[in-house]
Write a protein that holds these residues in place. Structure first.
Motif, PDB file in Angstrom:
ATOM      1  N   GLU A 172      59.494  59.929 140.063  1.00  0.00           N
ATOM      2  CA  GLU A 172      59.267  59.009 139.205  1.00  0.00           C
ATOM      3  C   GLU A 172      60.124  58.850 138.050  1.00  0.00           C
ATOM      4  N   GLU A 173      60.930  59.966 137.974  1.00  0.00           N
ATOM      5  CA  GLU A 173      61.868  59.902 137.100  1.00  0.00           C
ATOM      6  C   GLU A 173      63.357  61.001 137.508  1.00  0.00           C
ATOM      7  N   SER A 174      64.330  60.901 137.033  1.00  0.00           N
ATOM      8  CA  SER A 174      65.390  61.897 137.177  1.00  0.00           C
ATOM      9  C   SER A 174      65.037  63.018 136.890  1.00  0.00           C
ATOM     10  N   GLY A 175      65.607  64.297 137.633  1.00  0.00           N
ATOM     11  CA  GLY A 175      65.218  65.497 137.187  1.00  0.00           C
ATOM     12  C   GLY A 175      65.994  66.493 138.518  1.00  0.00           C
ATOM     13  N   SER A 176      65.401  67.553 138.835  1.00  0.00           N
ATOM     14  CA  SER A 176      65.864  68.494 139.706  1.00  0.00           C
ATOM     15  C   SER A 176      64.737  69.074 140.391  1.00  0.00           C
ATOM     16  N   ILE A 177      64.899  69.521 141.682  1.00  0.00           N
ATOM     17  CA  ILE A 177      63.602  70.241 142.284  1.00  0.00           C
ATOM     18  C   ILE A 177      63.894  71.693 142.141  1.00  0.00           C
ATOM     19  N   GLU A 178      62.857  72.137 141.592  1.00  0.00           N
ATOM     20  CA  GLU A 178      62.780  73.599 141.429  1.00  0.00           C
ATOM     21  C   GLU A 178      62.196  74.656 142.361  1.00  0.00           C
ATOM     22  N   SER A 179      61.233  74.030 143.084  1.00  0.00           N
ATOM     23  CA  SER A 179      60.519  74.873 144.304  1.00  0.00           C
ATOM     24  C   SER A 179      59.981  73.871 145.261  1.00  0.00           C
ATOM     25  N   VAL A 180      59.803  74.175 146.618  1.00  0.00           N
ATOM     26  CA  VAL A 180      59.278  73.358 147.339  1.00  0.00           C
ATOM     27  C   VAL A 180      58.062  74.104 148.032  1.00  0.00           C
ATOM     28  N   TYR A 181      56.821  73.580 148.013  1.00  0.00           N
ATOM     29  CA  TYR A 181      55.624  74.410 148.522  1.00  0.00           C
ATOM     30  C   TYR A 181      54.996  73.700 149.635  1.00  0.00           C
ATOM     31  N   CYS A 182      55.785  73.089 150.422  1.00  0.00           N
ATOM     32  CA  CYS A 182      55.170  72.396 151.822  1.00  0.00           C
ATOM     33  C   CYS A 182      56.351  72.611 152.657  1.00  0.00           C
ATOM     34  N   THR A 183      56.046  72.393 153.827  1.00  0.00           N
ATOM     35  CA  THR A 183      56.615  72.516 155.212  1.00  0.00           C
ATOM     36  C   THR A 183      56.390  71.309 156.195  1.00  0.00           C
ATOM     37  N   PRO A 184      57.218  70.858 157.052  1.00  0.00           N
ATOM     38  CA  PRO A 184      56.944  69.885 157.826  1.00  0.00           C
ATOM     39  C   PRO A 184      55.767  70.308 158.953  1.00  0.00           C
ATOM     40  N   GLY A 185      54.894  69.578 159.130  1.00  0.00           N
ATOM     41  CA  GLY A 185      54.026  69.891 159.913  1.00  0.00           C
ATOM     42  C   GLY A 185      52.581  70.264 159.553  1.00  0.00           C
ATOM     43  N   GLN A 186      52.739  70.879 158.229  1.00  0.00           N
ATOM     44  CA  GLN A 186      51.573  71.505 157.181  1.00  0.00           C
ATOM     45  C   GLN A 186      50.471  70.382 156.827  1.00  0.00           C
ATOM     46  N   MET A 187      49.262  70.742 156.969  1.00  0.00           N
ATOM     47  CA  MET A 187      48.505  69.570 156.336  1.00  0.00           C
ATOM     48  C   MET A 187      48.067  69.920 154.825  1.00  0.00           C
ATOM     49  N   VAL A 188      48.101  69.002 154.128  1.00  0.00           N
ATOM     50  CA  VAL A 188      47.807  69.084 152.762  1.00  0.00           C
ATOM     51  C   VAL A 188      46.781  68.249 152.313  1.00  0.00           C
ATOM     52  N   SER A 189      46.147  68.704 151.083  1.00  0.00           N
ATOM     53  CA  SER A 189      45.075  67.572 150.681  1.00  0.00           C
ATOM     54  C   SER A 189      45.361  67.032 149.678  1.00  0.00           C
ATOM     55  N   THR A 190      44.622  66.028 149.114  1.00  0.00           N
ATOM     56  CA  THR A 190      44.931  65.310 148.065  1.00  0.00           C
ATOM     57  C   THR A 190      44.778  66.240 146.741  1.00  0.00           C
ATOM     58  N   GLY A 191      45.958  65.887 146.012  1.00  0.00           N
ATOM     59  CA  GLY A 191      46.073  66.674 144.687  1.00  0.00           C
ATOM     60  C   GLY A 191      46.813  68.232 144.851  1.00  0.00           C
ATOM     61  N   GLN A 192      47.256  68.488 146.373  1.00  0.00           N
ATOM     62  CA  GLN A 192      47.960  69.779 146.539  1.00  0.00           C
ATOM     63  C   GLN A 192      49.196  69.574 145.813  1.00  0.00           C
ATOM     64  N   ILE A 193      49.838  70.475 145.285  1.00  0.00           N
ATOM     65  CA  ILE A 193      51.278  70.698 144.784  1.00  0.00           C
ATOM     66  C   ILE A 193      52.224  70.643 146.038  1.00  0.00           C
ATOM     67  N   LEU A 194      53.110  69.882 146.033  1.00  0.00           N
ATOM     68  CA  LEU A 194      53.977  69.722 147.063  1.00  0.00           C
ATOM     69  C   LEU A 194      55.530  70.196 146.628  1.00  0.00           C
ATOM     70  N   LEU A 195      55.997  69.831 145.418  1.00  0.00           N
ATOM     71  CA  LEU A 195      57.212  70.457 144.830  1.00  0.00           C
ATOM     72  C   LEU A 195      56.766  70.910 143.398  1.00  0.00           C
ATOM     73  N   ALA A 196      57.812  71.557 142.681  1.00  0.00           N
ATOM     74  CA  ALA A 196      57.993  71.724 141.443  1.00  0.00           C
ATOM     75  C   ALA A 196      59.367  71.132 140.791  1.00  0.00           C
ATOM     76  N   PHE A 197      58.965  70.205 139.880  1.00  0.00           N
ATOM     77  CA  PHE A 197      59.906  69.175 139.506  1.00  0.00           C
ATOM     78  C   PHE A 197      60.306  69.357 137.902  1.00  0.00           C
ATOM     79  N   ARG A 198      61.555  69.652 137.751  1.00  0.00           N
ATOM     80  CA  ARG A 198      61.916  69.676 136.182  1.00  0.00           C
ATOM     81  C   ARG A 198      62.665  68.239 135.870  1.00  0.00           C
ATOM     82  N   THR A 199      62.336  67.922 134.683  1.00  0.00           N
ATOM     83  CA  THR A 199      62.840  66.486 134.402  1.00  0.00           C
ATOM     84  C   THR A 199      64.007  66.934 133.612  1.00  0.00           C
ATOM     85  N   SER A 200      64.891  66.019 133.571  1.00  0.00           N
ATOM     86  CA  SER A 200      66.367  66.194 132.807  1.00  0.00           C
ATOM     87  C   SER A 200      66.067  65.922 131.584  1.00  0.00           C
TER      88      SER A 200
END
Length: 115
Positions: free
Chosen positions: A87-115
């Motif tokens: 939704e804005e420019s920044g950097s990816i700090e952490s990734v908390y999901c992997t392909p094939g994983q089931m996630v639920s609504t609201g579950q954190i997928l990434l940690a994002f640091r805005t510039s």
């Protein structure tokens, strides 16, 4: 014909009623997807899943610099793909999901640091 049709329908309706079709309650299955508790790195915002789905692709990795509109993760539910974009420019700090994983609504997928 109309009398025969009406009689057949009435017989079927009576059978449905006897079987409890008009009084039963729909029971939604309980889907329990464990959601880990995460401590986001300082000055980061979470990027979350918009719906319960499978992670189809993770298009970023920690340290990636992204611009507004860049694709981050693609979710798949009911044969439909949903893209989560920055939704804005920044950097990816952490990734908390992997392909094939089931996630639920609201579950954190990434940690994002805005510039």
């Amino acid at each position: 014909f109309k009398n025969t049709q009406q009689a057949a329908f009435q017989a079927e309706r009576t059978a449905w009623e006897a079987a409890g079709e008009f009084t039963r309650q729909a029971i939604e299955p309980e889907i329990s997807i464990p959601t880990p508790t995460l401590d986001l790195p300082p000055d980061c915002v979470p990027i979350t899943a918009h719906l319960t789905a499978n992670v189809w692709q993770v298009l970023v990795k920690p340290g990636d610099i992204v611009q507004t509109g860049d694709k981050l993760v693609i979710l798949e539910a009911m044969k439909m793909e949903m893209t989560i974009e920055a939704e804005e420019s920044g950097s990816i700090e952490s990734v908390y999901c992997t392909p094939g994983q089931m996630v639920s609504t609201g579950q954190i997928l990434l940690a994002f640091r805005t510039s």
